[in-house]
Scaffold this active site. Structure first.
Site, PDB file in Angstrom:
ATOM      1  N   GLY A  52       0.818  -1.007  -0.196  1.00 27.52           N
ATOM      2  CA  GLY A  52       0.030  -0.035   0.257  1.00 27.52           C
ATOM      3  C   GLY A  52       0.721   1.254  -0.125  1.00 27.52           C
ATOM      4  CD  GLU A 107       1.207   0.764   7.267  1.00 29.91           C
ATOM      5  OE1 GLU A 107       1.257   0.326   5.908  1.00 29.91           O
ATOM      6  OE2 GLU A 107       1.005  -0.597   7.868  1.00 29.91           O
ATOM      7  CG  ASP A 108      -1.386   1.804   3.227  1.00 23.81           C
ATOM      8  OD1 ASP A 108      -0.721   1.295   4.425  1.00 23.81           O
ATOM      9  OD2 ASP A 108      -1.659   0.859   2.372  1.00 23.81           O
ATOM     10  CG  ASP A 111      -8.382  -0.708  10.373  1.00 28.37           C
ATOM     11  OD1 ASP A 111      -8.946  -0.042  11.343  1.00 28.37           O
ATOM     12  OD2 ASP A 111      -8.593  -1.559   9.710  1.00 28.37           O
ATOM     13  CE  LYS A 139     -10.172   2.644   7.677  1.00 28.62           C
ATOM     14  NZ  LYS A 139     -10.295   1.413   7.247  1.00 28.62           N
ATOM     15  CG  PHE A 160     -12.548  -0.339   2.690  1.00 30.61           C
ATOM     16  CD1 PHE A 160     -11.578  -1.317   3.237  1.00 30.61           C
ATOM     17  CD2 PHE A 160     -12.596  -0.433   1.450  1.00 30.61           C
ATOM     18  CE1 PHE A 160     -10.800  -1.868   2.542  1.00 30.61           C
ATOM     19  CE2 PHE A 160     -11.635  -0.959   0.604  1.00 30.61           C
ATOM     20  CZ  PHE A 160     -10.493  -1.769   1.232  1.00 30.61           C
ATOM     21  CB  VAL A 161      -9.974   4.814   2.273  1.00 29.67           C
ATOM     22  CG1 VAL A 161     -10.997   5.929   3.259  1.00 29.67           C
ATOM     23  CG2 VAL A 161      -8.790   4.545   3.191  1.00 29.67           C
ATOM     24  CG  ASP A 167      -5.348  -3.655  -2.241  1.00 32.77           C
ATOM     25  OD1 ASP A 167      -5.051  -3.288  -0.950  1.00 32.77           O
ATOM     26  OD2 ASP A 167      -5.676  -4.914  -2.454  1.00 32.77           O
TER      27      ASP A 167
HETATM   28  P1  5GP Z   1      -3.850  -2.733  10.797  1.00 30.79           P
HETATM   29  O1  5GP Z   1      -2.710  -3.669  10.890  1.00 30.79           O
HETATM   30  O2  5GP Z   1      -3.455  -1.195  11.421  1.00 30.79           O
HETATM   31  O3  5GP Z   1      -4.984  -3.076  11.578  1.00 30.79           O
HETATM   32  O4  5GP Z   1      -4.115  -2.439   9.038  1.00 30.79           O
HETATM   33  C1  5GP Z   1      -3.052  -1.816   8.446  1.00 30.79           C
HETATM   34  C2  5GP Z   1      -3.354  -2.333   7.158  1.00 30.79           C
HETATM   35  O5  5GP Z   1      -4.473  -2.803   6.618  1.00 30.79           O
HETATM   36  C3  5GP Z   1      -2.734  -1.269   6.158  1.00 30.79           C
HETATM   37  O6  5GP Z   1      -1.384  -1.361   5.807  1.00 30.79           O
HETATM   38  C4  5GP Z   1      -3.626  -1.649   4.960  1.00 30.79           C
HETATM   39  O7  5GP Z   1      -3.212  -2.549   4.006  1.00 30.79           O
HETATM   40  C5  5GP Z   1      -4.938  -2.215   5.370  1.00 30.79           C
HETATM   41  N1  5GP Z   1      -6.066  -1.413   5.514  1.00 30.79           N
HETATM   42  C6  5GP Z   1      -6.428  -0.803   6.786  1.00 30.79           C
HETATM   43  N2  5GP Z   1      -7.754  -0.262   6.583  1.00 30.79           N
HETATM   44  C7  5GP Z   1      -7.839  -0.156   5.158  1.00 30.79           C
HETATM   45  C8  5GP Z   1      -8.594   0.661   4.229  1.00 30.79           C
HETATM   46  O8  5GP Z   1      -9.860   1.540   4.777  1.00 30.79           O
HETATM   47  N3  5GP Z   1      -8.524   0.564   2.810  1.00 30.79           N
HETATM   48  C9  5GP Z   1      -7.378  -0.357   2.511  1.00 30.79           C
HETATM   49  N4  5GP Z   1      -7.391  -0.511   1.042  1.00 30.79           N
HETATM   50  N5  5GP Z   1      -6.587  -1.120   3.059  1.00 30.79           N
HETATM   51  C10 5GP Z   1      -6.625  -0.820   4.569  1.00 30.79           C
END
Ligand code: 5GP
Length: 185
Positions: A52, A107-108, A111, A139, A160-161, A167
């Site tokens: 991402g 990081e993109d 979450d 988020k 969700f974006v 992607d």
């Molecule tokens: P976390 O480990 O913080 O729960 O999730 C991080 C990863 O989940 C991000 O690097 C991304 O790949 C994916 N992710 C989390 N939220 C979104 C979202 O809203 N859209 C997309 N496309 N990917 C997300």
């Protein structure tokens, strides 16, 4: 010409513009200036978390005018779904030796914070001088893991974006701005 529709269908669902290219560009330039100021004489190594972050990292690096390096690591926690699988799988190791270096994790989106907390722990085991975290999107209401994010592009709601590297089931990364799932689908 950049791919910038007002709305787009990805895997049969409708997404609308959420953060415009202009707004992204402006904020990323600002973060670049902060890095230039905060890391002068530190020769940081930017570590992009694939897939991402590749577009954000590429744009951010072009605003960095101090000596710096780049490497990538690949994690996966989402599979092809819109919710996190809750477990992190590592798919590509770091190549660089980061011992005694200033690491900037790029990081993109954060979450739950699971992926980043995993990464920070892993990086600290390699004895860097410092570990700094940059995320384009946060988020904040969804974050459950205790992580200190140093630079946030945009705090966003728990929606969700996609686009700008992010992607939905591998589609939509080529959109040049950020889109959000339209509730009026
Ligand atoms: P976390 O480990 O913080 O729960 O999730 C991080 C990863 O989940 C991000 O690097 C991304 O790949 C994916 N992710 C989390 N939220 C979104 C979202 O809203 N859209 C997309 N496309 N990917 C997300």
């Amino acid at each position: 010409m950049f791919y910038l529709p007002d709305e787009v269908f990805v895997n049969g669902e409708r997404f609308k513009t959420y953060i415009s290219k202009e707004t992204l560009d402006k904020r990323i330039a600002e973060i670049g200036q902060e890095i230039n100021r905060d890391f002068v004489d530190k020769r940081p190594i930017l570590i992009g978390i694939l897939n991402g972050s590749f577009i954000f990292l590429a744009d951010l690096m072009r605003h960095i005018s101090i000596p710096c390096e780049v490497d990538f690591i690949k994690l996966s926690s989402y599979g092809d779904e819109k919710v996190s699988s809750g477990k992190v799988t590592e798919r590509k190791e770091l190549d660089a030796n980061v011992e005694g270096r200033h690491i900037i994790l790029v990081e993109d989106i954060v979450d739950t914070g699971l992926s980043l907390s995993y990464m920070v722990k892993k990086m600290k085991e390699k004895h860097p001088l410092s570990v700094t975290i940059i995320t384009l999107l946060h988020k904040f209401e969804a974050t459950k893991y205790d992580i200190d994010i140093d630079y946030v592009g945009f705090p966003i709601k728990n929606e969700f974006v996609l686009g700008y590297g992010l992607d939905y089931a591998q589609e939509g990364r080529n959109l040049a701005q950020i889109y959000v799932l339209d509730p009026e689908n």
